[in-house]
Structure formats: C-alpha cells, structure tokens
Design an enzyme around this catalytic site. Sequence first.
Site, PDB file in Angstrom:
ATOM      1  CE  LYS B 186      -0.845   2.703   2.599  1.00  0.00           C
ATOM      2  NZ  LYS B 186      -0.502   3.934   3.388  1.00  0.00           N
ATOM      3  CB  THR B 197       2.749   6.689   4.025  1.00  0.00           C
ATOM      4  OG1 THR B 197       3.134   7.807   4.805  1.00  0.00           O
ATOM      5  CG2 THR B 197       1.593   6.004   4.727  1.00  0.00           C
ATOM      6  CD  GLU B 283      -1.288  10.844  -2.139  1.00  0.00           C
ATOM      7  OE1 GLU B 283      -0.588  11.863  -2.181  1.00  0.00           O
ATOM      8  OE2 GLU B 283      -1.678  10.324  -1.090  1.00  0.00           O
ATOM      9  CG  ASN B 407      -1.123  14.771  -1.073  1.00  0.00           C
ATOM     10  OD1 ASN B 407      -1.137  13.987  -0.134  1.00  0.00           O
ATOM     11  ND2 ASN B 407      -0.676  14.460  -2.271  1.00  0.00           N
ATOM     12  CB  SER B 412     -11.313  17.796   4.431  1.00  0.00           C
ATOM     13  OG  SER B 412     -10.113  18.359   3.993  1.00  0.00           O
TER      14      SER B 412
END
Lengths: 412, 412
Positions: B186, B197, B283, B407, B412
């Site tokens: 991941k 990460t 991303e 990002n 949120s």
Amino acid sequence: MAVNSPLPVAAELKPVNGFELGFAEAGIKKPNRKDLLVMTLAEGATVAGVFTTNRFCAAPVQVSKANLAAVAAGGKPIRALVVNTGNANAATGEPGLANARATCDEAARLLGIDAQQVLPFSTGVILEQLPVQKVIAGLPAAIANLKADNWFNAAEAIMTTDTQPKAASLTTHIGGHEVTMTGISKGAGMIKPNMATMLGYLAIDAKVAQPVLDELVRYAADRSFNAITIDGDTSTNDSFIVAATGTGGLAVDSLDHPDYEALRDAVTGISRHLAQQIIRDGEGATKFMTISVEQGRDMAECRKVAYAIAHSPLVKTAFFASDPNLGRILAAIGYAGIDDLDTSKLDLYLDDVLVARAGGRNPDYREEDGQRVMKNAEIVVRVLLGRGGAEATVWTCDLSHDYVSINADYRS
Amino acid sequence: MAVNSPLPVAAELKPVNGFELGFAEAGIKKPNRKDLLVMTLAEGATVAGVFTTNRFCAAPVQVSKANLAAVAAGGKPIRALVVNTGNANAATGEPGLANARATCDEAARLLGIDAQQVLPFSTGVILEQLPVQKVIAGLPAAIANLKADNWFNAAEAIMTTDTQPKAASLTTHIGGHEVTMTGISKGAGMIKPNMATMLGYLAIDAKVAQPVLDELVRYAADRSFNAITIDGDTSTNDSFIVAATGTGGLAVDSLDHPDYEALRDAVTGISRHLAQQIIRDGEGATKFMTISVEQGRDMAECRKVAYAIAHSPLVKTAFFASDPNLGRILAAIGYAGIDDLDTSKLDLYLDDVLVARAGGRNPDYREEDGQRVMKNAEIVVRVLLGRGGAEATVWTCDLSHDYVSINADYRS
C-alpha cells in the site's frame, strides 16, 4: 495570483546616477511585448555577480563569467548588460555560445565599447537556439531609449511567467553620505538556493572596490536569492548582479572600512526584498512561508532542515489547503538528513502556537489554534532543534492547483 | 486515477502454506471500512524487514525493530503481524509506544504467544494518538477470520489514499522445488527511497535461514521499494517485511547455497511488481515513468541523477501536460550534485528518441517525435552520463492537479 505583494510604483524607483536602462520589443517570444533590456554603466563603475551552480550552465552565463574574469585579470571594466526573455539559450552547445557572443559584439559596436565589456543574460525556454537576429535587430531601439528613470519598464521587460514586475528602491545615509540603490528581479517557478530562473540586478551609487563588491554580492545572495525556493528546481541561467557606479559620495575601498558593514546590511536588505517578491509571486502561490530553523549545530544543518520542509510537496499542499497537518512538517524534519537528530529535543511552532514539544504533540495544542494560523496568508514555521546555537531562514510558498496549471501549460 | 494498473484478481493470489490473514472493521478512521489486519505465521517461519530511515520513526516501527532484534538475540520467533490504517501512531511520544505495545499484548494474549512475537504496523495521520481501544476491540474479529486465502481482503484492509488494492502472486520452480510467494502493498503519496507511507508484506513458502533472509530483504528493497518515488517525501512508518514459512520443499541455509540467487531474483521481481503498483496508483498519477541512468562512475551518482529528475516538479508537470519540455530534464541533471559532470558527454533519450546529444539539442531531433512519446502513458527517460559503467533505475509518476487536490483534502 500573488501573496500580499503590492506592485512597485514607478515614481518611487529612484534613478541611480551613472546607470541607465533601455528596453525594446524584439519579438523573441511574442509580438508586442517588452523582451529586451540594455543597461549601461558610467565609466569607473565596478560590477560583481553570482551565478547558477547548475552544470548545464547556459551560454550567456558562461560568457558573463568569462567577461567578469577578464576584468579581474586586468581587462577593461564592464560597461553594459543585455537581457533577453523568451529563450534561455541553455543546453545549446557551441551555436549557443556563438549567439551569446554575437549579442555582445553588436551591443559593443552600438555603444562604442569592447565586446568583453558586455555581460549577456537570457531567460526562457531551454534547449532551443536563441533567435539571435531578433535580439540584434532589437538592440538599437533599446539603446535609443536608455534613461536613468526606466526602472519600472526594465522590471517589466525581464518578466517571464511572473504575474507582476519586481523592483525596489532605497535611499539611506551611510558615513554621512546619501546612498541610493535601486534593483529589479524576475523569476517565479524554478527558484531555489544557488539560484533558479531568477535574475536580479541592483545598482548602487557608492564607489565600491572590486574585492569588496565581490564579497558583498556573495554575502547578500546567501541571505536573499540563495534563501528562497518555490519548487526546488535550480535553473541554468540564474544570475544576481550588483553594480556600483561610484557616482555618489560614499567610497568603500576595503572590508575593514568603517562603513562596509552598514553598506553590506543595506544591500542585503534590499536584495532580500527583491528575492521575497519572487516568492510572493511564486507560480500559483497563495501563501508566503518563512521557515526558521534555530538551535542547530551549524548553519548548514539548519538550512538542510529548512529546505526539507520548504520542498516537501505534502507540506506545501497542506499549507495551500490551510490544513494544520503538522505531522507532515515533522516527517520532513525527520528525513532532512541529520543522522543523529534527537527528536525528543525538538520543538515546533506555527507562528506563536507551540505545536510539538520534545518531539511529540504538545499536550496543550488545540487544533483550532493551528487552524487559526494556517488561514493566514503569511506564516512562520519555527523549528527549535535543541542541538546548538546556529540558525538559518528560508522563504517559500505553498503548492497549489495553479502551480500545476502554469507549469503544465508554460510552452503552449 | 491509476496508470495501466489492473486490479489484482482474488482467485490468482495463491495461499502460502503457513501464513494466514484476517481483517476487521475496527472503526479507527471511518465506519464500515476494513482497517485492521492480522497475519499469523506457522512455527518455524523466519521474518526479516527494512524500515524507514526517518528520524521521526513511528512508535510501531520502533517496537517492530526491537522485537526483530530480540529474535536475533535468541528470543522466540515472530508469529504474528498486526496492521492498522487510519492513524500512523507517529510523533506520539511515550503514550504512542505504550499503545503500540498494548496492541502486541492483546494480539499475543488472543493468539497464545508472547507479545515480543508480534510486529505492529500503523499508517495514517501523524501526530495524533492511536485510538488503541478500537484496535484492541477489533482484534478478536480479525483473528476469527484468519484464512490462508484472504490476500485480496488483506490488500484492501491496508489501503489509505490508495484507489485500488495492490497484490501479486507467483509460483515458480527453484532447485527442483515449487515455490509460492504472495504479497500485498500500500502507499500512494509520500513514497520515496528509504521508503514512505508505504507498507509491503511478502510471504514465501521456502525455508530461509535468518541471515539469508536479512540479506535478501535488503537486496530486494534496494531494487524495488527503495527505487520508487512519487513526491520525495519519506514517511515515518514505512516497512517492508518478508516472511519465509518454511512449509515448502526449498530450503536455503546460506548465501552460498546454489539456489540463493534464483530465490533472490524471484523475490526481487515480485517486490518490484508490488512497488511499481504503488507508483501506478500514485496520488493523481496519469503517467508511469522509468528513469534509467547509465554510464555513471558508481550506482550512487546514477541514483542522484535519477532522483533529481524524478523529484523535479517542473519535470513532473511537463509529463502531466505531455509537453516535451526536455530542457527541464537537462536542468535537473545539472543540479543533481555531480560537481565534475561534463555535460558535453551526456546523451538523453525519451524512449527511443535521441533528444540531446553531447549535452546539446540533437540536430536531428524533431519536436513531433518528442510529442509522440510524451503522449504515452508509460515513458522511459534514459540518461547516458558518459563517465563509467554503473547504472540505476528509479520509477516515478507525473504531478497532476489531482495530486494537489488529494493532498490538500486528505484530512477533511
């Protein structure tokens, strides 16, 4: 979009005696746009500069460095600077060098000086040959309108992706003499230490001996143009030039001169102002961030940490979003490359808010305090390393949607 | 958005004898989402791992490293791994360590082993305390559904900003024995060398002695998880673990074993596949870029150049725009930090197109050739340094509007 950056006002940009500027629309990139600038210096002026450390140093940078070296070796002094936008003349090989030299030849012929007395500069697209005939064809018009009060036009003439001209002017008193200094700068993306597609020109009317000016320009650059970053990219063309015309009353002939420090600090101050305008106009910038790292063992490690924070896309997007995702700052500190960093001694402030203490979340920290600071357009990130007495400061901006748009579309 | 990355198919992920996986919805981040994974190993298995070099190494990483060190010092072998998403338990100080240990305690109690035989892992937001009671409450459900064919569910359980699960499986023959290996990974943003990460878990059914596995995991990581980058940020939690259950016929007891190299290459291959899936799901990624740097003096300088290109926001946005603005690649090579680089010996290819030759634009290069390559979803950037025989390859993706959106909105 620009962060709190008022346009310079033409009337406030004071002429510097012995320094004239003239511009032209040479059609290098687009029609009907100022893209060529000639600056001339009175006899007796001294000139010093710092240049990009990029190994793909552009042709004009190579020629400018060689011509400054010729002065140091006893040659005739520099008397003119020529800047074109629209094409960087970088990674262009021997033809690129020939084009940079041809620019100097023609400017010298028109001004009645030697080619070695001209410093050429270019900014724009890399890897394409300079349309040198357009530059040469534009020189007469630029020289025809040489004037001492052309600073605002000059600031406009050197813009590329800049959204606004950048300039600053200062009159001060040093050693009983009035000293005037005026400068312009350009650059938006690709700004970083050791410089980027960044150009800065500063004229001062003091008389400054060559070795003093050489030291002064390095000192000021380290604390201004070499302490800003937008995206970490260093360009092939960056240059910061200081010219001392010697037309005013102040004369500084050695580093021991009692007025040297005052002059140095004034030059550093206006250089920082010119450099910070670049960040405020950073590509897509919506926030101006000051990264201050203190209590390091030396300035180098403080700069490492400051740049790790300033270059982190995750930190920069969090600032764009006004999101106090402060763990991203700690992560950037953690990978900055200080192998023996003891994180349990580290404090982190966002403006006046103590976010992390002793390497962990400050128990008194409240999310709404971080949120309040993050909404500001100007934010200070302060890191206390708890290892010594050194410090360093770097200025940067956030990473926004507009950064991607501007850089994805730059050549279209 | 993902670049040419087909979803792994659950039926093709082969069980590895001696390795079971169970998941739960523990409500750590959001309700109704798999966010807890338990993996168990048969008696006799060996385990080795590489971890983030970030100085803000997360609490679970500290505990995992300590527990692996205890095995090396003669302690009982590792028998279980526990992974939670939603919270990274990083920069959380002593309470964070206590929470990581409490997770091990409870998993050990439920499994009837010692706490030191459990490796904990966390991924998610930094600087917030782990809601450890939710982790503990979720463990019985995860343990209740432990199964050897749960790989696809496990791949889903460890996702954070990932848009799709990542997994790979391979059956091969080495030394006359059938060897099965299956893994999951991941990570999306914050991927970089020395890891980000990023989590990777690989199980193989060979019997591999501990010192051999220690060397093998480092070798494979350097050529897979440590050779990918999305945005240059290295996280606090990255870990890559290889478990050898010893249930199959192959046994490798030393680095001199005749089957070691074949095993090493198979493990490296599947690790690279798991790592590249992370880039393909980077991303906002729309392009998959292979940066291959050849003819360097050593691998280190080749990696420097490859990472300078891979991290340049200007290069990455140009790829996003399919704009053959190749000067940006040369500029990145120029500031990569090779002080004595002779740019006149450098060639640059985009796929099969020779763009720059001897440091300048290739006279035969046509813009439409560059444009053709840039439109592809997979692009190879090949740099020939002309200095030696070393090489290095790095994989990365472009920088898009969606990167900023993801990002900027993550919390949120």
